[in-house]
Design a protein around this motif. Structure first.
Motif, short mmCIF file in Angstrom:
data_model
loop_
_atom_site.label_atom_id
_atom_site.label_comp_id
_atom_site.label_asym_id
_atom_site.label_seq_id
_atom_site.Cartn_x
_atom_site.Cartn_y
_atom_site.Cartn_z
N PRO A 86 0.81 -1.22 0.00
CA PRO A 86 0.00 0.00 0.00
C PRO A 86 0.84 1.27 0.00
N MET A 87 2.15 1.16 -0.06
CA MET A 87 3.02 2.35 -0.03
C MET A 87 3.86 2.39 -1.29
N PRO A 88 4.22 3.61 -1.73
CA PRO A 88 5.08 3.73 -2.91
C PRO A 88 6.46 3.11 -2.68
N VAL A 89 6.90 2.32 -3.65
CA VAL A 89 8.21 1.68 -3.63
C VAL A 89 8.83 1.90 -5.01
N TRP A 90 10.14 2.12 -5.05
CA TRP A 90 10.82 2.36 -6.32
C TRP A 90 12.23 1.82 -6.28
N ARG A 91 12.78 1.66 -7.46
CA ARG A 91 14.20 1.33 -7.62
C ARG A 91 14.78 2.33 -8.60
N ARG A 92 15.94 2.87 -8.25
CA ARG A 92 16.62 3.83 -9.12
C ARG A 92 17.83 3.16 -9.77
N GLY A 93 18.06 3.50 -11.02
CA GLY A 93 19.23 3.00 -11.72
C GLY A 93 20.47 3.80 -11.34
N PRO A 94 21.59 3.52 -11.97
CA PRO A 94 22.84 4.22 -11.65
C PRO A 94 22.77 5.74 -11.84
N ASP A 95 21.87 6.19 -12.72
CA ASP A 95 21.71 7.64 -12.93
C ASP A 95 20.71 8.24 -11.94
#
Length: 186
Positions: A86-95
């Motif tokens: 129910p919560m925002p989750v993200w993955r960021r790349g090297p940039d």
């Protein structure tokens, strides 16, 4: 090492996609392709012309292909699980641009493209600051702050953790406004 001479037709007949193998064998350019045999094996074919003949090195990569397929299934399962949160989750790349976001992220931001930033206007100019800090120190970090989202003042906790393999980060956002309101009532 073994050497064998077979016709193009006999070679092509061994593969599920005969047209693709025929095109590779008939061409003059070197090729490096992975094909599935009718027997269910995955072979990597590296070929080059040598006069009137084509020299092909076959390598059985079935285990690699099976492992890649298993990893893809596992990845898809994990993405489906993250979409249930129910919560925002993200993955960021090297940039440090998000290359994966879950459904809650999309719903919270109104962004259906993974390259959007978290509550872009709400978190201000330093929305990547925490991710940059985490990447530089290689240590997870979190912060709690007030932001304005949808015209409302919200207390949010933002966390980022380093991804030591890709050089990016992973993170989440939890709305702590209800907790703050409950504490204020006490």
């Amino acid at each position: 090492f073994g050497a064998a001479t077979i016709s193009y037709d006999d070679a092509a007949a061994q593969f599920e996609d005969e047209a693709a193998i025929r095109a590779a064998l008939a061409g003059t350019a070197p090729f490096d392709i992975t094909m599935r045999t009718r027997a269910g094996r995955s072979l990597r074919l590296a070929g080059n012309r040598a006069g009137a003949a084509t020299i092909i090195v076959f390598r059985d990569v079935s285990a690699n292909v099976e492992r890649a397929n298993a990893l893809a299934v596992e990845r898809d399962g994990l993405k489906a699980l993250l979409d249930l949160l129910p919560m925002p989750v993200w993955r960021r790349g090297p940039d440090l641009a998000p290359d994966f976001v879950n459904r809650a992220y999309t719903e919270a931001t109104g962004q259906d493209a993974p390259l959007a930033e978290i509550a872009a206007g709400a978190l201000g100019r330093d929305r990547r600051r925490l991710a940059q800090q985490v990447r530089a120190t290689r240590e997870a970090a979190h912060e709690t702050r007030h932001v304005v989202i949808g015209g409302e003042r919200r207390l949010v906790e933002i966390a980022e953790a380093p991804d030591l393999v890709t050089g990016g980060t992973s993170g989440y956002l939890i709305d702590r406004t209800a907790l703050e309101a409950a504490q204020a009532e006490l």
